[in-house]
Design a protein around this motif. Structure first.
Motif, PDB file in Angstrom:
ATOM      1  N   THR A   1       0.815  -1.212   0.000  1.00  0.00           N
ATOM      2  CA  THR A   1       0.000   0.000   0.000  1.00  0.00           C
ATOM      3  C   THR A   1       0.850   1.265   0.000  1.00  0.00           C
ATOM      4  O   THR A   1       0.330   2.339  -0.252  1.00  0.00           O
ATOM      5  CB  THR A   1      -0.937   0.023   1.216  1.00  0.00           C
ATOM      6  N   SER A   2       2.134   1.145   0.258  1.00  0.00           N
ATOM      7  CA  SER A   2       2.971   2.342   0.303  1.00  0.00           C
ATOM      8  C   SER A   2       3.234   2.914  -1.091  1.00  0.00           C
ATOM      9  O   SER A   2       3.571   4.086  -1.217  1.00  0.00           O
ATOM     10  CB  SER A   2       4.299   2.031   0.992  1.00  0.00           C
ATOM     11  N   GLN A   3       3.092   2.100  -2.127  1.00  0.00           N
ATOM     12  CA  GLN A   3       3.355   2.558  -3.490  1.00  0.00           C
ATOM     13  C   GLN A   3       2.112   3.160  -4.166  1.00  0.00           C
ATOM     14  O   GLN A   3       2.212   3.630  -5.289  1.00  0.00           O
ATOM     15  CB  GLN A   3       3.874   1.397  -4.340  1.00  0.00           C
ATOM     16  N   ALA A   4       0.975   3.114  -3.494  1.00  0.00           N
ATOM     17  CA  ALA A   4      -0.263   3.619  -4.085  1.00  0.00           C
ATOM     18  C   ALA A   4      -0.244   5.148  -4.119  1.00  0.00           C
ATOM     19  O   ALA A   4       0.016   5.803  -3.112  1.00  0.00           O
ATOM     20  CB  ALA A   4      -1.460   3.121  -3.291  1.00  0.00           C
ATOM     21  N   LYS A   5      -0.520   5.710  -5.295  1.00  0.00           N
ATOM     22  CA  LYS A   5      -0.507   7.170  -5.460  1.00  0.00           C
ATOM     23  C   LYS A   5      -1.913   7.768  -5.462  1.00  0.00           C
ATOM     24  O   LYS A   5      -2.087   8.943  -5.222  1.00  0.00           O
ATOM     25  CB  LYS A   5       0.206   7.532  -6.751  1.00  0.00           C
ATOM     26  N   ASP A   6      -2.928   6.937  -5.747  1.00  0.00           N
ATOM     27  CA  ASP A   6      -4.294   7.430  -5.746  1.00  0.00           C
ATOM     28  C   ASP A   6      -5.206   6.332  -5.192  1.00  0.00           C
ATOM     29  O   ASP A   6      -4.743   5.273  -4.792  1.00  0.00           O
ATOM     30  CB  ASP A   6      -4.729   7.862  -7.145  1.00  0.00           C
TER      31      ASP A   6
ATOM     32  N   GLY B   1      -5.086   2.938  -7.075  1.00  0.00           N
ATOM     33  CA  GLY B   1      -3.911   2.138  -6.732  1.00  0.00           C
ATOM     34  C   GLY B   1      -4.042   1.484  -5.370  1.00  0.00           C
ATOM     35  O   GLY B   1      -3.608   0.355  -5.163  1.00  0.00           O
ATOM     36  N   LEU B   2      -4.650   2.200  -4.431  1.00  0.00           N
ATOM     37  CA  LEU B   2      -4.865   1.637  -3.097  1.00  0.00           C
ATOM     38  C   LEU B   2      -5.848   0.480  -3.148  1.00  0.00           C
ATOM     39  O   LEU B   2      -5.636  -0.552  -2.506  1.00  0.00           O
ATOM     40  CB  LEU B   2      -5.364   2.726  -2.150  1.00  0.00           C
TER      41      LEU B   2
END
Length: 70
Positions: free
Chosen positions: A33-38, A41-42
């Motif tokens: 979840t740390s790489q999700a930008k929006d 993505g989450l």
């Protein structure tokens, strides 16, 4: 009560338990979840973590409900 219904009710309880544990943060999500930008993505990162308990719950409902009725 048949063994099929007992297993079905156990799977329903397990599905609820997994969702509750995910909600309280006891069980970590599978995705990163740390790489999700929006938000999309989450949701993509959390989808396996939420779909697995949902699938367990639905299999439990199908087993507890029984076979086809004529």
């Amino acid at each position: 009560m048949t063994p099929r219904k007992i297993i079905g009710y156990a799977l329903i309880a397990l599905g609820f338990l997994l969702i509750i544990l995910l909600g309280y943060g006891v069980v970590e999500p599978f995705g990163d979840t740390s790489q999700a930008k929006d938000m999309g993505g989450l949701l993509n990162a959390l989808a396996p973590s939420l779909l697995l308990p949902l699938a367990i719950f639905l299999v439990g409902v199908a087993l507890a409900r029984g076979g086809r009725r004529r």
